[in-house]
Motif scaffolding. Sequence first.
Motif, PDB file in Angstrom:
ATOM      1  N   ASN A  14       0.821  -1.209   0.000  1.00 41.96           N
ATOM      2  CA  ASN A  14       0.000   0.000   0.000  1.00 41.96           C
ATOM      3  C   ASN A  14       0.855   1.260   0.000  1.00 41.96           C
ATOM      4  OD1 ASN A  14      -3.141  -0.336   0.318  1.00 41.96           O
ATOM      5  ND2 ASN A  14      -2.202  -2.047   1.401  1.00 41.96           N
ATOM      6  N   ALA A  15       1.960   1.234   0.762  1.00 45.70           N
ATOM      7  CA  ALA A  15       2.855   2.393   0.789  1.00 45.70           C
ATOM      8  C   ALA A  15       3.519   2.601  -0.557  1.00 45.70           C
ATOM      9  CB  ALA A  15       3.910   2.199   1.877  1.00 45.70           C
ATOM     10  N   GLU A  16       3.952   1.520  -1.185  1.00 45.41           N
ATOM     11  CA  GLU A  16       4.595   1.604  -2.494  1.00 45.41           C
ATOM     12  C   GLU A  16       3.625   2.149  -3.537  1.00 45.41           C
ATOM     13  OE1 GLU A  16       7.240   0.779  -5.851  1.00 45.41           O
ATOM     14  OE2 GLU A  16       7.472   1.341  -3.756  1.00 45.41           O
ATOM     15  N   ASP A  17       2.410   1.640  -3.541  1.00 49.20           N
ATOM     16  CA  ASP A  17       1.427   2.090  -4.527  1.00 49.20           C
ATOM     17  C   ASP A  17       1.020   3.542  -4.300  1.00 49.20           C
ATOM     18  OD1 ASP A  17       1.488  -0.341  -5.762  1.00 49.20           O
ATOM     19  OD2 ASP A  17      -0.255  -1.138  -4.704  1.00 49.20           O
ATOM     20  N   ALA A  18       1.149   4.000  -3.052  1.00 47.59           N
ATOM     21  CA  ALA A  18       0.815   5.394  -2.749  1.00 47.59           C
ATOM     22  C   ALA A  18       1.973   6.337  -3.063  1.00 47.59           C
ATOM     23  CB  ALA A  18       0.427   5.525  -1.275  1.00 47.59           C
ATOM     24  N   GLY A  19       3.130   5.778  -3.448  1.00 51.42           N
ATOM     25  CA  GLY A  19       4.290   6.613  -3.756  1.00 51.42           C
ATOM     26  C   GLY A  19       5.085   7.012  -2.531  1.00 51.42           C
ATOM     27  N   ALA A  20       4.925   6.296  -1.421  1.00 52.64           N
ATOM     28  CA  ALA A  20       5.640   6.634  -0.183  1.00 52.64           C
ATOM     29  C   ALA A  20       7.121   6.292  -0.305  1.00 52.64           C
ATOM     30  CB  ALA A  20       5.030   5.888   0.999  1.00 52.64           C
ATOM     31  N   ARG A  21       7.934   7.007   0.460  1.00 53.34           N
ATOM     32  CA  ARG A  21       9.368   6.727   0.510  1.00 53.34           C
ATOM     33  C   ARG A  21       9.774   6.020   1.797  1.00 53.34           C
ATOM     34  NH1 ARG A  21      12.098  12.314  -1.954  1.00 53.34           N
ATOM     35  NH2 ARG A  21      11.495  11.919  -4.141  1.00 53.34           N
ATOM     36  N   GLN A  22       8.970   6.158   2.839  1.00 59.69           N
ATOM     37  CA  GLN A  22       9.305   5.565   4.130  1.00 59.69           C
ATOM     38  C   GLN A  22       8.154   4.705   4.633  1.00 59.69           C
ATOM     39  OE1 GLN A  22      10.820   8.322   7.187  1.00 59.69           O
ATOM     40  NE2 GLN A  22      10.792   9.902   5.607  1.00 59.69           N
TER      41      GLN A  22
END
Length: 704
Positions: free
Chosen positions: A15-23
Amino acid sequence: MEQAQSRIEKEMIQNAEDAGARQVKVLYEGRQCNRTEDLAQLEYPSHLKALQGPGLCVFNDAKFTEKDWEGIQMIQSSNKEQDRLKVGRYGLGFKSVFHVTDWLCIISGEWILFINPHQPKDEVCLLSKIANLDTNILQALSNLFEGTFGFSNICLQKRYYEGTLFWFPLRQRKSELSENVYTEKDIMDLFKVFVPEAKITLLFLKSLESISLFQRGDSSTSQIIFEVQIAEQCLPSVRQQREQFKLKLNNTGDNLPVESFHSTFHLCVEHTEFSELSKITSQDWIVVNFYKGGSMSDLLQHLCDDRDLSYSPYVGVAYPLTNTEQTEGHIFCFLPLPLSSESITGLPVHVNGFFALTQDRRELKWSADDGKQDQWNHCLISEVIPEAYIVLVEELRQHCQRRNNSYDVVEFYYGSLPDCRKVTAQWKDLVEPFYEKLFQMTAFFSKVGGGTWLHWQNIILAEYSADIELDVCQTVTKTYLEYQQNVVQLPDHIVGRKKTHVPCVSPDGLCHLLKTSDLYMEYTPAERMHLLKYALRSSSHTSLGGLGLLPAADGTFQKFSESEIFFCPSKVDIFPGLKKNLVSEHLDSCVEQQIAHMANKDEQVVITEQLTDDDIVSEIIGKRDGHSDSEPEDDTQEPPEQPTPTAVETHKALGTVRLFFSEQRRYSIARYNNLREVTAEVFPRLVRACFHINFPGDGDSALE
């Protein structure tokens, strides 16, 4: 239970990756927060049960979009199913988090969402702006999250949180959702299982740069347990390469590109397991992301166009620049599949792809009916990944050049190439198309001329039989190189893939090469002996003619086919002054055996008769004639018959010159053009020569 726990962390990373998160940061919160009876007094009590501890808190630094809020509330399905570029389309869906919790809370930007699956279907989700929450609920949020990943009362005052928080209170008693309950030990075990995978998790992601694990007990301070991150020194270039690749992906959309495109970058991943002896460990990688376009097989084209599959020909490969011996090729579907025998390929590289997976997302899908998903996986393995692999190999070749083609770096390069003997069954279909492409490249290194990379058709292969000593092989290879030959040394697993003939080093080839220049005459005695050992393996010893490789007893090397050289093993000392004309008696057994083999050939050797002590003494005393020492002896002339003195008489006659022949034995001397046997006729000449050398001026009287 362990599999369910692992899926939760991966779901959060997806979910973080798909949201474009870095951390991404994960905290085990061990404190008891907000009593049940207190929460029961608040508005929406059934949903506010989520604001209790202990539990898991997961942070990422991206914020939910409107589409994300819609998707997260679709508990029964995923809105990512048709999105070719979303990692989460392969997840079990956000509902997998209910393996550990009965309800949850999400805070992102100005919104907060409570989910309670025990409620009626249309009441499961409660979405609200933080600004609309009453003071008591805000206080409950403060009790739970104050000081956690940047959450504070200031956020509540602003009614806005910079990032996204997921909160999963642990199930502490059986419920209708699950009978599994979770304790602190279960979560710590989850962390331990995750750490080995976390070290490689960042390789093929497009956004994430760091993942951290934390723990908090009764105190208000959390402690970091583990962290993996992209090293700061390479972060700018990695971000740039990732962004450029994402831009091309977005521009491609649902269509196949006109031609394939890729990104290649060097990635340094640092990981730290925090303890009293904490230290940062780093691993350098070369990573290739590859999207297939242009020409492809009809089957792959058909599968790419299949809307039911909705797969993309998107793959990647990664190879470590350090600690290569610790790397087993692993399968990724953007995130690594669970570490097991089913996820190991036998390749020296990690492999990523939009694979068709089994329902539990633990391994690639292979079925007996060879369905579309099986065909898709096969096409990626046999058609798309080999192209990405070749891009990686080309980058590794350039890496070697930047490191001055040092021996270790070139060996490391060859280590990146697949060994079919180790590759698992389903992945062997990659090997053949890979090597077909490799043999069309300038992919083979030779040290000639200071170092150059060559096409397969232009090399001379340094291939030796197993019984040849290493130092001999090294000297022969060195000789070819110094004679400006394109010699290439390759590991066995690469040599075994050759389809077309290439010339190899050989004894005949070496002899021919040495005759083109006397460069080898400057070699050390040991090196020239190595060359002789190898040359003696020639198909015909005539190729030795004219080569200065015949070791003389004085330490020099004489040429075959020129002045006479005599071979008299273990009797060199009885001919003082003639060592230059005698073969060394300090020969390697291999060389001595080869010379003995030459001696047994009729056209090269005449075996002397068996000589006793008296026979030899007779030759010394009784066969003197009028020949001067400067004139060649006529070996064909029959010597006059003379009485043969006894050994005792001879001993007296010689005075101070003592010759001992204690055994009756056969003396065989190999004759190879100039390599002569010591026969009854030759022996007096050697003796006479010895006396004239050692008693100049009165050699004859001394001989008397």
